[in-house]
Design an enzyme around this catalytic site. Structure first.
Site, short mmCIF file in Angstrom:
data_model
loop_
_atom_site.label_atom_id
_atom_site.label_comp_id
_atom_site.label_asym_id
_atom_site.label_seq_id
_atom_site.Cartn_x
_atom_site.Cartn_y
_atom_site.Cartn_z
N ARG A 1 -14.87 -47.05 7.03
CA ARG A 1 -15.28 -47.13 5.63
C ARG A 1 -14.07 -47.22 4.70
NH1 ARG A 1 -19.80 -42.36 6.33
NH2 ARG A 1 -21.65 -43.66 6.69
N ARG B 1 -17.74 -39.86 13.72
CA ARG B 1 -17.69 -39.53 12.29
C ARG B 1 -16.25 -39.68 11.76
NH1 ARG B 1 -22.52 -38.88 9.38
NH2 ARG B 1 -21.39 -37.52 7.95
N LYS C 1 -24.95 -51.25 9.81
CA LYS C 1 -25.94 -51.53 8.77
C LYS C 1 -25.94 -53.01 8.38
CE LYS C 1 -25.50 -46.76 7.03
NZ LYS C 1 -25.17 -45.91 5.86
N TYR D 1 -34.15 -41.60 8.26
CA TYR D 1 -33.50 -40.96 7.12
C TYR D 1 -34.39 -39.88 6.48
CZ TYR D 1 -29.44 -44.11 7.03
OH TYR D 1 -28.27 -44.78 7.32
N GLU E 1 -32.15 -39.13 17.00
CA GLU E 1 -31.99 -40.53 16.60
C GLU E 1 -31.99 -41.46 17.80
OE1 GLU E 1 -29.48 -39.26 12.58
OE2 GLU E 1 -28.42 -40.26 14.22
N ASN F 1 -21.93 -48.81 2.88
CA ASN F 1 -20.84 -48.21 3.65
C ASN F 1 -20.85 -48.54 5.14
OD1 ASN F 1 -22.94 -46.60 4.39
ND2 ASN F 1 -22.08 -44.67 3.63
N THR G 1 -18.50 -40.48 3.67
CA THR G 1 -19.65 -41.27 3.24
C THR G 1 -19.29 -42.24 2.10
OG1 THR G 1 -21.04 -39.39 3.82
CG2 THR G 1 -22.04 -41.09 2.44
N HIS H 1 -23.67 -46.15 10.29
CA HIS H 1 -24.27 -44.82 10.43
C HIS H 1 -23.77 -44.19 11.72
CE1 HIS H 1 -27.25 -41.59 10.73
NE2 HIS H 1 -27.28 -41.90 12.02
N PHE I 1 -31.41 -41.52 -4.22
CA PHE I 1 -30.94 -42.74 -3.57
C PHE I 1 -31.85 -43.19 -2.41
CE2 PHE I 1 -28.62 -39.26 -1.43
CZ PHE I 1 -28.87 -39.52 -0.09
P1 IDP Z 1 -23.60 -40.31 6.15
O1 IDP Z 1 -24.08 -41.72 6.39
O2 IDP Z 1 -22.11 -40.28 5.97
O3 IDP Z 1 -24.11 -39.32 7.16
P2 IDP Z 1 -25.55 -39.17 4.29
O4 IDP Z 1 -25.25 -38.17 3.23
O5 IDP Z 1 -26.32 -38.71 5.49
O6 IDP Z 1 -24.17 -39.86 4.71
O7 IDP Z 1 -26.35 -40.36 3.58
C1 IDP Z 1 -26.96 -41.35 4.36
C2 IDP Z 1 -26.69 -42.71 3.74
O8 IDP Z 1 -27.39 -42.78 2.48
C3 IDP Z 1 -25.23 -43.00 3.40
O9 IDP Z 1 -24.48 -43.45 4.50
C4 IDP Z 1 -25.39 -44.06 2.34
O10 IDP Z 1 -25.68 -45.33 2.91
C5 IDP Z 1 -26.63 -43.58 1.58
N1 IDP Z 1 -26.28 -42.76 0.42
C6 IDP Z 1 -25.98 -41.44 0.39
N2 IDP Z 1 -25.69 -41.02 -0.84
C7 IDP Z 1 -25.82 -42.10 -1.64
C8 IDP Z 1 -25.67 -42.33 -3.05
O11 IDP Z 1 -25.32 -41.43 -3.81
N3 IDP Z 1 -25.89 -43.61 -3.48
C9 IDP Z 1 -26.24 -44.62 -2.66
N4 IDP Z 1 -26.41 -44.46 -1.34
C10 IDP Z 1 -26.20 -43.22 -0.83
MG MG Z 2 -26.03 -38.61 7.53
#
Ligand code: IDP
Ligand code: MG
Length: 150
Positions: free
Chosen positions: A103, A86, A10, A50, A127, A113, A92, A116, A58
């Site tokens: 992370r 993962r 990212k 996404y 994807e 974070n 996350t 992806h 968010f």
């Molecule tokens: P992942 O990246 O671990 O698969 P997901 O739940 O799919 O996590 O969320 C996608 C991305 O959205 C996260 O990696 C993060 O960048 C962002 N995100 C998810 N939840 C939040 C939040 O509560 N606040 C801010 N950003 C979030």
């Molecule tokens: Mg995800």
């Protein structure tokens, strides 16, 4: 099972000069790079990528973040590559991500974070197709594979 997964570094990873370190961790695991592309993601593509999060609080911030600068889009292949990546990424929320993960070691907040990784083989397929055409996916073997796979 040998799988492919979509991995994206990212904008914070790019801006903080962490591309090399993160790629290094995937390489050191023995995963095989299949494609890489450095690009600024158009908003429509970010929203499609996404799509599952559309409507969540968010989502607008996530789209702003992911389109705020260039990203490194990649495909990696290996044994259980989806779960494997993962695991290397960690949870996350970097505050919950284990030490030793990308992370857990290198990030502090969920909204920054770094990386992806596809969450299932089906997501990976979707994807990969979203970001690469078939000519950009490189099929190749390495002599070191004999030391990674029995
Ligand atoms: P992942 O990246 O671990 O698969 P997901 O739940 O799919 O996590 O969320 C996608 C991305 O959205 C996260 O990696 C993060 O960048 C962002 N995100 C998810 N939840 C939040 C939040 O509560 N606040 C801010 N950003 C979030
Ligand atoms: Mg995800």
């Amino acid at each position: 099972m040998i799988e492919r997964t979509y991995v994206m570094l990212k904008p914070d990873a790019v801006q903080r000069g962490l591309m090399g370190e993160i790629v290094q961790r995937l390489e050191s695991k023995g995963l095989r790079p299949i494609a890489m592309k450095f690009m600024r993601i158009p908003k429509e593509l970010a929203e499609r990528h996404y799509g599952e999060h559309k409507g969540k609080s968010f989502f607008p911030g996530l789209i702003d973040y992911i389109t705020s600068g260039p990203v490194l889009c990649m495909v990696w292949e290996g044994e259980n590559a989806v779960a494997s990546v993962r695991g290397l990424m960690g949870k996350t929320n970097p505050q919950e991500a284990a030490v030793g993960t990308i992370r857990g070691d290198l990030a502090q907040q969920t909204g920054r974070n770094l990386v992806h990784g596809s969450d299932s083989v089906e997501s990976a397929k979707r994807e990969i197709q979203l970001f690469f055409n078939e000519y950009e996916l490189v099929d190749w073997k390495r002599s070191v594979d004999a030391w990674l796979f029995e």
